[in-house]
Design a protein around this motif. Structure first.
Motif, PDB file in Angstrom:
ATOM      1  N   ASP A 158      -5.372  -1.446  30.291  1.00 34.95           N
ATOM      2  CA  ASP A 158      -5.020  -2.739  31.215  1.00 34.95           C
ATOM      3  C   ASP A 158      -4.490  -4.118  30.972  1.00 34.95           C
ATOM      4  O   ASP A 158      -3.813  -4.917  30.852  1.00 34.95           O
ATOM      5  CB  ASP A 158      -5.229  -2.757  32.814  1.00 34.95           C
ATOM      6  CG  ASP A 158      -4.983  -1.745  33.799  1.00 34.95           C
ATOM      7  OD1 ASP A 158      -4.710  -0.956  33.374  1.00 34.95           O
ATOM      8  OD2 ASP A 158      -5.637  -1.993  34.633  1.00 34.95           O
ATOM      9  N   ALA A 159      -5.196  -4.239  29.720  1.00 33.15           N
ATOM     10  CA  ALA A 159      -5.464  -5.879  28.826  1.00 33.15           C
ATOM     11  C   ALA A 159      -4.362  -5.687  27.427  1.00 33.15           C
ATOM     12  O   ALA A 159      -4.446  -6.713  27.084  1.00 33.15           O
ATOM     13  CB  ALA A 159      -7.047  -5.892  28.134  1.00 33.15           C
ATOM     14  N   GLY A 160      -3.727  -4.072  27.660  1.00 30.14           N
ATOM     15  CA  GLY A 160      -2.687  -3.762  26.044  1.00 30.14           C
ATOM     16  C   GLY A 160      -3.328  -3.449  24.867  1.00 30.14           C
ATOM     17  O   GLY A 160      -2.678  -3.319  24.052  1.00 30.14           O
ATOM     18  N   PHE A 161      -4.687  -2.860  25.259  1.00 26.45           N
ATOM     19  CA  PHE A 161      -5.407  -2.039  24.158  1.00 26.45           C
ATOM     20  C   PHE A 161      -4.975  -0.008  24.095  1.00 26.45           C
ATOM     21  O   PHE A 161      -4.928   0.032  25.828  1.00 26.45           O
ATOM     22  CB  PHE A 161      -6.597  -2.098  24.433  1.00 26.45           C
ATOM     23  CG  PHE A 161      -6.972  -2.795  23.388  1.00 26.45           C
ATOM     24  CD1 PHE A 161      -8.014  -2.885  22.331  1.00 26.45           C
ATOM     25  CD2 PHE A 161      -7.437  -4.367  24.496  1.00 26.45           C
ATOM     26  CE1 PHE A 161      -8.288  -4.309  21.650  1.00 26.45           C
ATOM     27  CE2 PHE A 161      -7.916  -5.591  23.692  1.00 26.45           C
ATOM     28  CZ  PHE A 161      -8.288  -5.622  22.869  1.00 26.45           C
ATOM     29  N   VAL A 162      -4.735   0.511  23.129  1.00 26.48           N
ATOM     30  CA  VAL A 162      -4.117   2.052  23.372  1.00 26.48           C
ATOM     31  C   VAL A 162      -5.047   2.200  22.143  1.00 26.48           C
ATOM     32  O   VAL A 162      -4.863   2.006  21.006  1.00 26.48           O
ATOM     33  CB  VAL A 162      -2.310   1.363  23.078  1.00 26.48           C
ATOM     34  CG1 VAL A 162      -2.682   0.738  22.036  1.00 26.48           C
ATOM     35  CG2 VAL A 162      -2.130   3.498  23.321  1.00 26.48           C
ATOM     36  N   ARG A 163      -5.253   3.302  22.709  1.00 25.23           N
ATOM     37  CA  ARG A 163      -6.313   5.076  22.330  1.00 25.23           C
ATOM     38  C   ARG A 163      -4.560   5.627  21.188  1.00 25.23           C
ATOM     39  O   ARG A 163      -4.052   5.904  21.428  1.00 25.23           O
ATOM     40  CB  ARG A 163      -6.311   5.674  22.607  1.00 25.23           C
ATOM     41  CG  ARG A 163      -7.443   6.580  21.664  1.00 25.23           C
ATOM     42  CD  ARG A 163      -9.139   5.885  21.878  1.00 25.23           C
ATOM     43  NE  ARG A 163     -10.169   7.251  21.108  1.00 25.23           N
ATOM     44  CZ  ARG A 163     -10.773   7.677  22.288  1.00 25.23           C
ATOM     45  NH1 ARG A 163     -10.850   6.939  23.172  1.00 25.23           N
ATOM     46  NH2 ARG A 163     -12.076   9.019  21.818  1.00 25.23           N
ATOM     47  N   ILE A 164      -5.209   5.355  19.647  1.00 23.12           N
ATOM     48  CA  ILE A 164      -3.761   5.689  18.954  1.00 23.12           C
ATOM     49  C   ILE A 164      -4.714   7.116  17.788  1.00 23.12           C
ATOM     50  O   ILE A 164      -4.307   7.397  17.199  1.00 23.12           O
ATOM     51  CB  ILE A 164      -3.402   4.820  18.120  1.00 23.12           C
ATOM     52  CG1 ILE A 164      -4.766   4.090  17.182  1.00 23.12           C
ATOM     53  CG2 ILE A 164      -3.225   3.592  18.841  1.00 23.12           C
ATOM     54  CD1 ILE A 164      -4.124   3.348  15.699  1.00 23.12           C
ATOM     55  N   HIS A 165      -6.102   6.721  18.081  1.00 25.80           N
ATOM     56  CA  HIS A 165      -6.825   7.669  17.535  1.00 25.80           C
ATOM     57  C   HIS A 165      -7.664   8.470  17.868  1.00 25.80           C
ATOM     58  O   HIS A 165      -8.472   7.519  19.300  1.00 25.80           O
ATOM     59  CB  HIS A 165      -7.170   7.961  16.178  1.00 25.80           C
ATOM     60  CG  HIS A 165      -7.487   8.468  15.038  1.00 25.80           C
ATOM     61  ND1 HIS A 165      -8.689   9.196  14.586  1.00 25.80           N
ATOM     62  CD2 HIS A 165      -6.758   9.298  14.201  1.00 25.80           C
ATOM     63  CE1 HIS A 165      -8.943   9.949  14.194  1.00 25.80           C
ATOM     64  NE2 HIS A 165      -7.766   9.625  13.444  1.00 25.80           N
ATOM     65  N   ARG A 166      -8.555   9.596  17.936  1.00 33.64           N
ATOM     66  CA  ARG A 166     -10.166   9.483  18.486  1.00 33.64           C
ATOM     67  C   ARG A 166     -11.494   8.726  18.082  1.00 33.64           C
ATOM     68  O   ARG A 166     -11.996   7.654  18.641  1.00 33.64           O
ATOM     69  CB  ARG A 166     -10.375  10.727  18.553  1.00 33.64           C
ATOM     70  CG  ARG A 166     -10.744  10.984  16.705  1.00 33.64           C
ATOM     71  CD  ARG A 166     -11.575  12.910  16.806  1.00 33.64           C
ATOM     72  NE  ARG A 166     -11.788  13.237  15.214  1.00 33.64           N
ATOM     73  CZ  ARG A 166     -12.375  14.349  14.559  1.00 33.64           C
ATOM     74  NH1 ARG A 166     -12.537  15.397  16.245  1.00 33.64           N
ATOM     75  NH2 ARG A 166     -12.265  14.895  13.492  1.00 33.64           N
ATOM     76  N   SER A 167     -10.277   8.038  16.884  1.00 37.07           N
ATOM     77  CA  SER A 167     -11.856   7.300  16.164  1.00 37.07           C
ATOM     78  C   SER A 167     -10.902   5.804  16.147  1.00 37.07           C
ATOM     79  O   SER A 167     -12.053   4.920  16.519  1.00 37.07           O
ATOM     80  CB  SER A 167     -12.064   7.422  14.714  1.00 37.07           C
ATOM     81  OG  SER A 167     -12.620   9.093  14.682  1.00 37.07           O
TER      82      SER A 167
END
Length: 245
Positions: A186-195
């Motif tokens: 909710d703070a604008g962080f996104v998972r772009i890779h498993r790492s």
């Protein structure tokens, strides 16, 4: 106009520690009133009145622990700021999850206590409002808090995560990247890779070459290019598009 003074509550089941903290906080000109509670139950009775700005909580107490009280406070409409006080440093991750202002290790010196009061004032703007989430990090045996807004990206390292900040520093924290991704979505962080977990606000460029996508972020004076996994590419594009609208 004078700065508003804080009303604080000190909670500790050890009377000598309680009395010492009350005495030291009472010497701080930024504090208008210091109250004391010798148990978790007594603390909650005082906190329910709603006029406490900051609570200094002992972590390990019989019955209701400091962590129990902090979890209860998170359900309050206008919760006070929380500073954890403990003889052990094993609860720093729990403190981060509960958005603590600070994490103090006993014995506590007056200068370190004054620093906690400063953080409480900076964190609130007005005494009773929490504004900035942070994460506890350890450096050279000292636990400090890094503002989430300063984190550019996170990289998984086993059961730990290394955080990279706008100033070019990095910190290793004991939390799985999946947990961090869920807590910070909710703070604008996104998972772009498993790492990798990236702050959308710190993405400078999105590059597509040979069917592969990557993002360029800036930490300190260096640009860092991070590959985006295929299964995360569409989600990233959609989020960036929505952010631009």
């Amino acid at each position: 106009m004078d700065d508003p003074q804080l009303t604080v509550l000190v909670v500790d089941d050890e009377r000598p520690v309680l009395d010492e903290l009350v005495f030291l906080l009472g010497r701080d000109e930024r504090i208008g009133s210091v109250r004391a509670a010798g148990s978790g139950a007594e603390a909650l009775r005082q906190l329910e009145a709603g006029d406490i700005d900051v609570v200094f909580l002992d972590v390990a107490m019989p019955g209701l622990s400091g962590l129990d009280i902090a979890r209860t406070l998170s359900q309050f409409k206008s919760p006070p700021g929380v500073v954890f006080v403990t003889a052990h440093d094993g609860h720093a991750v729990d403190a981060f999850e509960l958005n603590a202002i600070d994490y103090l290790l006993k014995p506590i010196g007056e200068d370190r206590l004054r620093e906690s009061v400063r953080r409480a004032i900076d964190d609130s703007g007005s005494p009773a409002t929490t504004t900035e989430s942070s994460i506890a990090v350890e450096l050279g045996g000292v636990t400090k808090f890094v503002a989430r807004s300063q984190v550019v990206y996170a990289e998984a390292q086993g059961d730990y995560v290394r955080l990279y900040t706008v100033g070019g520093d990095n910190h290793l924290v004991r939390v799985p990247i999946g947990t961090l991704a869920a807590d910070w979505a909710d703070a604008g962080f996104v998972r772009i890779h498993r790492s990798h977990l990236v702050s959308l606000g710190h993405i400078r460029e999105v590059r597509v070459q040979g069917g592969r996508c990557s993002v360029l972020v800036e930490t300190g004076s260096n640009d860092v290019e991070i590959q985006v996994a295929r299964r995360h590419t569409r989600e990233l594009r959609d989020l960036l598009h929505a952010r631009a609208l």
